[in-house]
Design an enzyme around this catalytic site. Structure first.
Site, PDB file in Angstrom:
ATOM      1  CB  ILE A 264      -0.900   0.029   1.258  1.00 34.95           C
ATOM      2  CG1 ILE A 264      -1.707  -1.266   1.369  1.00 34.95           C
ATOM      3  CG2 ILE A 264      -1.810   1.257   1.237  1.00 34.95           C
ATOM      4  CD1 ILE A 264      -2.303  -1.492   2.741  1.00 34.95           C
ATOM      5  CB  CYS A 265       1.576   3.802  -2.450  1.00 39.87           C
ATOM      6  SG  CYS A 265       2.507   5.322  -2.643  1.00 39.87           S
TER       7      CYS A 265
END
Length: 151
Positions: free
Chosen positions: A90-91
């Site tokens: 997840i960014c």
């Protein structure tokens, strides 16, 4: 019990007893030393992810809360989202550069739900194939380049 274990025990108790809407955890699925949690998040009503359930895996080290937990989507249903890679990474800036000990597991879950809820189009990040092929197994070892979605 170490300080990080006390903090995790307190956060776990809070999540089990007063979970935010769309977030659930059972005490049984956490490792005995509290280092690994599986949390279910459910897409909010009137969003692209309504009714979908996703599993987040949280990993903590002895430095928590001074270091961020490692958080990834796991299982068969990884959301198709511009900030979620097909390997579950997840960014999200609060998981790295913007982490602060004032944040909690609950705050991370709410941020991820907010990220999913604000999505306008289900698509992978533009560099998904390259990232998944070349990234570290741990998203915390990734040097993220955050971009502004409003442009």
């Amino acid at each position: 019990m170490d300080a990080y274990q006390r903090r995790l025990a307190k956060e776990l108790s809070q999540l089990v007893n007063e979970p935010p809407v769309g977030v659930s955890i059972s005490e049984e699925n956490t490792a005995p030393d509290l280092r690994v949690w599986q949390i279910t998040v459910e897409g909010a009503t009137n969003t692209l992810y309504e009714g979908e359930k996703f599993t987040l895996q949280f990993r903590f080290d002895e430095q928590y809360p001074f270091t961020s937990p490692e958080v990834i989507f796991t299982g068969d249903n990884i959301p198709v989202h511009p900030h979620v890679y097909s390997n579950g990474h997840i960014c999200l800036s609060i998981l790295t550069d913007d982490w602060t000990p004032a944040l909690s597991v609950q705050a991370v879950c709410l941020s991820i739900l907010s990220m999913l809820s604000s999505c306008k189009e289900k698509k992978r990040p533009p560099d998904n194939a390259f990232y998944v092929r070349t990234c570290s197994k741990s998203p915390n070892k990734t040097r993220w380049w955050f971009h502004d979605d409003t442009v």
